[in-house]
Design a protein around this motif. Structure first.
Motif, PDB file in Angstrom:
ATOM      1  N   GLU A 104      -9.277  13.654   6.802  1.00  0.00           N
ATOM      2  CA  GLU A 104      -8.499  13.034   5.736  1.00  0.00           C
ATOM      3  C   GLU A 104      -8.586  11.508   5.778  1.00  0.00           C
ATOM      4  N   ARG A 105      -9.591  10.987   6.481  1.00  0.00           N
ATOM      5  CA  ARG A 105      -9.675   9.533   6.660  1.00  0.00           C
ATOM      6  C   ARG A 105      -9.728   8.792   5.328  1.00  0.00           C
ATOM      7  N   ALA A 106     -10.508   9.293   4.376  1.00  0.00           N
ATOM      8  CA  ALA A 106     -10.635   8.596   3.092  1.00  0.00           C
ATOM      9  C   ALA A 106      -9.279   8.411   2.422  1.00  0.00           C
ATOM     10  N   ARG A 107      -8.405   9.400   2.590  1.00  0.00           N
ATOM     11  CA  ARG A 107      -7.077   9.312   1.988  1.00  0.00           C
ATOM     12  C   ARG A 107      -6.176   8.358   2.762  1.00  0.00           C
ATOM     13  N   LYS A 108      -6.337   8.319   4.085  1.00  0.00           N
ATOM     14  CA  LYS A 108      -5.444   7.528   4.930  1.00  0.00           C
ATOM     15  C   LYS A 108      -5.849   6.060   5.023  1.00  0.00           C
ATOM     16  N   GLU A 109      -7.083   5.741   4.633  1.00  0.00           N
ATOM     17  CA  GLU A 109      -7.534   4.356   4.766  1.00  0.00           C
ATOM     18  C   GLU A 109      -6.759   3.386   3.889  1.00  0.00           C
ATOM     19  N   ALA A 110      -6.066   3.902   2.880  1.00  0.00           N
ATOM     20  CA  ALA A 110      -5.258   3.015   2.042  1.00  0.00           C
ATOM     21  C   ALA A 110      -4.196   2.295   2.865  1.00  0.00           C
ATOM     22  N   ALA A 111      -3.786   2.888   3.999  1.00  0.00           N
ATOM     23  CA  ALA A 111      -2.790   2.244   4.857  1.00  0.00           C
ATOM     24  C   ALA A 111      -3.380   1.082   5.640  1.00  0.00           C
ATOM     25  N   LEU A 112      -4.710   1.052   5.789  1.00  0.00           N
ATOM     26  CA  LEU A 112      -5.365  -0.014   6.548  1.00  0.00           C
ATOM     27  C   LEU A 112      -5.784  -1.180   5.663  1.00  0.00           C
ATOM     28  N   ALA A 113      -5.847  -0.959   4.366  1.00  0.00           N
ATOM     29  CA  ALA A 113      -6.256  -2.003   3.417  1.00  0.00           C
ATOM     30  C   ALA A 113      -5.240  -2.023   2.282  1.00  0.00           C
ATOM     31  N   PRO A 114      -4.106  -2.672   2.479  1.00  0.00           N
ATOM     32  CA  PRO A 114      -2.985  -2.556   1.538  1.00  0.00           C
ATOM     33  C   PRO A 114      -3.287  -3.161   0.172  1.00  0.00           C
ATOM     34  N   TRP A 115      -2.489  -2.737  -0.774  1.00  0.00           N
ATOM     35  CA  TRP A 115      -2.579  -3.257  -2.135  1.00  0.00           C
ATOM     36  C   TRP A 115      -1.205  -3.191  -2.775  1.00  0.00           C
ATOM     37  N   VAL A 116      -0.840  -4.227  -3.495  1.00  0.00           N
ATOM     38  CA  VAL A 116       0.368  -4.240  -4.313  1.00  0.00           C
ATOM     39  C   VAL A 116      -0.076  -4.455  -5.746  1.00  0.00           C
ATOM     40  N   ASP A 117       0.335  -3.555  -6.636  1.00  0.00           N
ATOM     41  CA  ASP A 117      -0.123  -3.619  -8.019  1.00  0.00           C
ATOM     42  C   ASP A 117       0.170  -4.976  -8.652  1.00  0.00           C
ATOM     43  N   VAL A 118      -0.803  -5.446  -9.424  1.00  0.00           N
ATOM     44  CA  VAL A 118      -0.626  -6.681 -10.182  1.00  0.00           C
ATOM     45  C   VAL A 118       0.295  -6.396 -11.361  1.00  0.00           C
ATOM     46  N   SER A 119       1.330  -7.182 -11.504  1.00  0.00           N
ATOM     47  CA  SER A 119       2.282  -6.997 -12.592  1.00  0.00           C
ATOM     48  C   SER A 119       1.683  -7.486 -13.905  1.00  0.00           C
ATOM     49  N   ALA A 120       1.724  -6.634 -14.921  1.00  0.00           N
ATOM     50  CA  ALA A 120       1.234  -7.048 -16.236  1.00  0.00           C
ATOM     51  C   ALA A 120       2.153  -8.086 -16.865  1.00  0.00           C
ATOM     52  N   GLU A 121       3.427  -8.106 -16.441  1.00  0.00           N
ATOM     53  CA  GLU A 121       4.387  -9.052 -17.005  1.00  0.00           C
ATOM     54  C   GLU A 121       4.339 -10.404 -16.302  1.00  0.00           C
ATOM     55  N   ASP A 122       4.156 -10.380 -14.985  1.00  0.00           N
ATOM     56  CA  ASP A 122       4.133 -11.629 -14.206  1.00  0.00           C
ATOM     57  C   ASP A 122       2.905 -11.657 -13.302  1.00  0.00           C
ATOM     58  N   PRO A 123       1.704 -11.654 -13.871  1.00  0.00           N
ATOM     59  CA  PRO A 123       0.500 -11.590 -13.029  1.00  0.00           C
ATOM     60  C   PRO A 123       0.315 -12.816 -12.147  1.00  0.00           C
ATOM     61  N   ASP A 124       0.869 -13.952 -12.580  1.00  0.00           N
ATOM     62  CA  ASP A 124       0.693 -15.178 -11.801  1.00  0.00           C
ATOM     63  C   ASP A 124       1.489 -15.167 -10.506  1.00  0.00           C
ATOM     64  N   MET A 125       2.319 -14.135 -10.298  1.00  0.00           N
ATOM     65  CA  MET A 125       3.089 -14.019  -9.067  1.00  0.00           C
ATOM     66  C   MET A 125       2.437 -13.069  -8.064  1.00  0.00           C
ATOM     67  N   CYS A 126       1.279 -12.520  -8.410  1.00  0.00           N
ATOM     68  CA  CYS A 126       0.689 -11.436  -7.617  1.00  0.00           C
ATOM     69  C   CYS A 126      -0.623 -11.856  -6.964  1.00  0.00           C
ATOM     70  N   SER A 127      -0.742 -11.554  -5.684  1.00  0.00           N
ATOM     71  CA  SER A 127      -1.989 -11.819  -4.976  1.00  0.00           C
ATOM     72  C   SER A 127      -3.074 -10.872  -5.468  1.00  0.00           C
TER      73      SER A 127
END
Length: 353
Positions: free
Chosen positions: A121-144
């Protein structure tokens, strides 16, 4: 009946921002040309995720400091990577080149690297090693737009996880940035170039190492949303051609090779011919049927992720023992990224399965 073993935990031990070490020139931007505004929110989340695994002793605390400092140095030459998306009233977009920074975390993982790499299940679990926070469509300038995480495994070994939206950087451009960062990282360590002032902020960690054990948060390694695991990507090279026609041809061939239904629609991202000055173009809801005739006859050659040169990404004088790549496209649309490369194109075609 035997109890199901608990899932290994990931412990986030620090969350910081890697900032350029020099001020970015004001009013610098990179255009994102949207063929048919508005750009849907799902398009903001499409990204490349890469995880680099290294053997050897556990990366010490000092290595995490070097990573952050070398990131700050290389961002001076790639200011867009520290930038933010900005939307205009007419539906057009741009990347504001500024010093908002890259999100950087350090984590420990309660499993050995060998066991993690062998996990089905490594492909599924790798998301924990390379995090992501969704870019906000309303305030994109606040998002990495770029995230990096240094993960330490039990018993030695570590992984560097990277997530970056394709609106900011296509895979070729991201590879150039990561190779430059690795070179800068090695050069700074060799020359001892971490500045005294930044080092002072870490002095408490050396004098009282027990405070490094404080954890910001912990979560099971399999609890992170496993987006992207139901899509696969095929790479191609083409000597020449219209990007839209090439994209349709690549979607057709990728679907055939993967034994998947051809997506009725896909998003097309075309990288700039000049990474320093050109614009990225984005076209959503492209229909392959309408382009099939124009794409016929294009000579496509098989390519692979190794052409990015990231298997040579050396850290602490070690090359990775494994590199994992995944394009997270989201939804049931396909995604094609066309990247000018020399006299031709490198193309990724991602098809949901």
């Amino acid at each position: 009946m035997a109890a199901t073993p608990a899932s290994p935990q990931v412990h986030i031990e620090s969350a910081q921002t890697g900032l350029p070490t020099r001020v970015v020139e004001p009013d610098r931007t990179r255009v994102i040309a949207v063929a048919a505004p508005p750009l849907p929110a799902t398009a903001l989340q499409r990204r490349l995720r890469a995880v680099f695994y290294y053997r050897g002793d556990d990366a010490p605390l000092e290595e995490g400091i070097w990573v952050k400092e070398s990131l700050g140095e290389v961002l001076c030459f790639f200011p867009e990577m520290a930038g933010r998306l900005r939307r205009h009233a007419d539906g057009s977009w741009e990347v504001k080149l500024n010093d908002a920074g890259v999100r950087y975390q350090q984590a420990t993982v309660e499993v050995t690297m060998e066991d993690f790499l062998a996990d089905k299940e490594r492909a599924r679990k790798e998301a924990a090693l390379a995090p992501w926070v969704d870019v906000s469509a309303e305030d994109p300038d606040m998002c990495s737009l770029l995230f990096m995480q240094l993960n330490r495994f039990q018993g030695g070994g570590y992984a560097v996880g990277v997530s970056c939206t394709v609106l900011l950087s296509d895979p070729l451009s991201l590879a150039r940035f990561l190779r430059a960062w690795a070179r800068t990282h090695a050069e700074m360590k060799e020359q001892g170039k971490v500045a005294p002032t930044p080092m002072m902020q870490y002095m408490a960690y050396f004098q009282r190492p027990e405070i490094c054990c404080k954890r910001i948060r912990s979560f099971p390694v399999d609890s992170v949303a496993a987006d992207g695991v139901h899509a696969q990507t095929v790479l191609f090279r083409a000597a020449a051609g219209d990007p839209r026609a090439l994209a349709a041809a690549c979607i057709d061939r990728a679907s055939e090779e993967l034994g998947a239904d051809r997506p009725s629609r896909f998003t097309l991202v075309v990288g700039p011919g000049d990474p320093a000055r050109g614009a990225t173009t984005v076209e959503t809801s492209v229909t392959a049927d309408g382009l099939k005739k124009g794409g016929a006859g294009h000579a496509l050659e098989a390519a692979d992720w190794g052409e990015l040169g990231l298997e040579e990404l050396t850290i602490r004088d070690l090359k990775p023992v494994h590199v994992s790549y995944r394009i997270v496209s989201g939804g049931d649309e396909g995604l094609v990224v066309v990247m000018p490369d020399g006299d031709g194109f490198l193309i990724t075609a991602t098809v949901p399965k």
